[in-house]
Design a protein around this motif. Structure first.
Motif, PDB file in Angstrom:
ATOM      1  N   ASP A 187      -5.834  68.097 -50.485  1.00 15.82           N
ATOM      2  CA  ASP A 187      -7.222  68.223 -50.027  1.00 15.82           C
ATOM      3  C   ASP A 187      -7.362  69.416 -49.097  1.00 15.82           C
ATOM      4  O   ASP A 187      -6.413  69.804 -48.422  1.00 15.82           O
ATOM      5  CB  ASP A 187      -7.661  66.963 -49.271  1.00 15.82           C
ATOM      6  CG  ASP A 187      -7.889  65.771 -50.172  1.00 15.82           C
ATOM      7  OD1 ASP A 187      -7.969  65.960 -51.398  1.00 15.82           O
ATOM      8  OD2 ASP A 187      -7.997  64.654 -49.641  1.00 15.82           O
ATOM      9  N   LYS A 215      -3.669  73.083 -49.126  1.00 14.72           N
ATOM     10  CA  LYS A 215      -5.110  73.252 -48.921  1.00 14.72           C
ATOM     11  C   LYS A 215      -5.652  74.510 -49.601  1.00 14.72           C
ATOM     12  O   LYS A 215      -6.836  74.569 -49.927  1.00 14.72           O
ATOM     13  CB  LYS A 215      -5.458  73.244 -47.438  1.00 14.72           C
ATOM     14  CG  LYS A 215      -4.854  74.333 -46.618  1.00 14.72           C
ATOM     15  CD  LYS A 215      -5.218  74.158 -45.157  1.00 14.72           C
ATOM     16  CE  LYS A 215      -4.364  75.046 -44.287  1.00 14.72           C
ATOM     17  NZ  LYS A 215      -4.598  74.785 -42.879  1.00 14.72           N
ATOM     18  N   ALA A 218      -6.971  73.532 -53.035  1.00 11.45           N
ATOM     19  CA  ALA A 218      -7.960  72.447 -53.102  1.00 11.45           C
ATOM     20  C   ALA A 218      -9.307  73.034 -53.523  1.00 11.45           C
ATOM     21  O   ALA A 218      -9.532  74.235 -53.386  1.00 11.45           O
ATOM     22  CB  ALA A 218      -8.079  71.779 -51.738  1.00 11.45           C
ATOM     23  N   ARG A 228     -16.660  71.207 -53.726  1.00 11.82           N
ATOM     24  CA  ARG A 228     -16.480  69.845 -53.221  1.00 11.82           C
ATOM     25  C   ARG A 228     -17.833  69.217 -52.868  1.00 11.82           C
ATOM     26  O   ARG A 228     -18.111  68.076 -53.244  1.00 11.82           O
ATOM     27  CB  ARG A 228     -15.564  69.905 -51.992  1.00 11.82           C
ATOM     28  CG  ARG A 228     -15.191  68.596 -51.396  1.00 11.82           C
ATOM     29  CD  ARG A 228     -14.216  68.790 -50.234  1.00 11.82           C
ATOM     30  NE  ARG A 228     -14.673  69.720 -49.210  1.00 11.82           N
ATOM     31  CZ  ARG A 228     -15.548  69.398 -48.263  1.00 11.82           C
ATOM     32  NH1 ARG A 228     -16.048  68.193 -48.195  1.00 11.82           N
ATOM     33  NH2 ARG A 228     -15.903  70.295 -47.370  1.00 11.82           N
ATOM     34  N   TYR A 248      -4.403  62.271 -51.673  1.00  5.09           N
ATOM     35  CA  TYR A 248      -5.815  62.652 -51.585  1.00  5.09           C
ATOM     36  C   TYR A 248      -6.542  61.672 -50.679  1.00  5.09           C
ATOM     37  O   TYR A 248      -6.077  60.556 -50.448  1.00  5.09           O
ATOM     38  CB  TYR A 248      -6.454  62.651 -52.987  1.00  5.09           C
ATOM     39  CG  TYR A 248      -6.393  61.297 -53.642  1.00  5.09           C
ATOM     40  CD1 TYR A 248      -7.427  60.376 -53.462  1.00  5.09           C
ATOM     41  CD2 TYR A 248      -5.296  60.907 -54.397  1.00  5.09           C
ATOM     42  CE1 TYR A 248      -7.361  59.107 -54.034  1.00  5.09           C
ATOM     43  CE2 TYR A 248      -5.225  59.651 -54.963  1.00  5.09           C
ATOM     44  CZ  TYR A 248      -6.258  58.758 -54.785  1.00  5.09           C
ATOM     45  OH  TYR A 248      -6.193  57.501 -55.333  1.00  5.09           O
ATOM     46  N   SER A 259     -10.019  60.950 -51.068  1.00  8.87           N
ATOM     47  CA  SER A 259     -11.215  60.416 -51.724  1.00  8.87           C
ATOM     48  C   SER A 259     -11.136  58.898 -51.877  1.00  8.87           C
ATOM     49  O   SER A 259     -10.066  58.344 -52.130  1.00  8.87           O
ATOM     50  CB  SER A 259     -11.363  61.053 -53.107  1.00  8.87           C
ATOM     51  OG  SER A 259     -12.395  60.428 -53.825  1.00  8.87           O
ATOM     52  N   ASN A 307     -11.085  62.354 -59.026  1.00 11.21           N
ATOM     53  CA  ASN A 307     -10.960  63.152 -57.804  1.00 11.21           C
ATOM     54  C   ASN A 307     -10.139  64.408 -58.082  1.00 11.21           C
ATOM     55  O   ASN A 307      -9.591  64.583 -59.164  1.00 11.21           O
ATOM     56  CB  ASN A 307     -10.354  62.312 -56.674  1.00 11.21           C
ATOM     57  CG  ASN A 307      -8.946  61.852 -56.975  1.00 11.21           C
ATOM     58  OD1 ASN A 307      -8.081  62.655 -57.317  1.00 11.21           O
ATOM     59  ND2 ASN A 307      -8.695  60.557 -56.857  1.00 11.21           N
TER      60      ASN A 307
END
Length: 127
Positions: free
Chosen positions: A25, A44, A47, A53, A97, A99, A105
């Motif tokens: 993430d 990151k 991501a 996002r 993750y 989420s 996701n």
């Protein structure tokens, strides 16, 4: 060597069979300490962008387009993807993750992207 990529929520406890844990993430999971997360690498840089996002917002109707857009971002970031691949040396790797959505996701999309891009690379003829 074949790597098994597992997926796990940051809010689930780390386990020995997770192997190498990689946070995938852009943002650190709320309320989770580094020790509790147990990630050995924070990817990151690969991501989804903040714009993507926010646009996706875990809307299942947007899943297919999210995967396409995220794949395009990954294609445009070969150095970031290669940095992640350099960590995929353990027999088991777990993408962590944050989420609440467990099936649609970025970790799912990233795992699938890596599988697809690896198979495409294997099919390319050598010069």
């Amino acid at each position: 060597m074949t790597v098994t990529i597992k997926l796990k929520s940051a809010y689930e406890p780390a386990a020995e069979d997770d192997g190498l844990r990689i946070l995938v993430d852009r943002l650190w999971p709320r309320g989770i300490s580094k020790e509790r997360l147990g990630a050995e690498y924070w990817a990151k840089d690969i991501a989804p962008s903040n714009e993507l996002r926010k646009w996706y917002a875990h809307d299942p109707e947007k899943w297919d387009e999210f995967r396409e857009r995220y794949s395009a971002e990954l294609d445009a970031n070969p150095d970031g993807v290669q940095a992640l691949r350099s960590h995929l040396k353990a027999p088991v790797v777990t993408f962590v993750y944050s989420s609440k959505e467990h099936h649609l996701n970025n970790a799912v999309a990233l795992r699938d992207y890596l599988k697809t891009s690896r198979s495409k690379a294997q099919k390319k003829p050598r010069d």
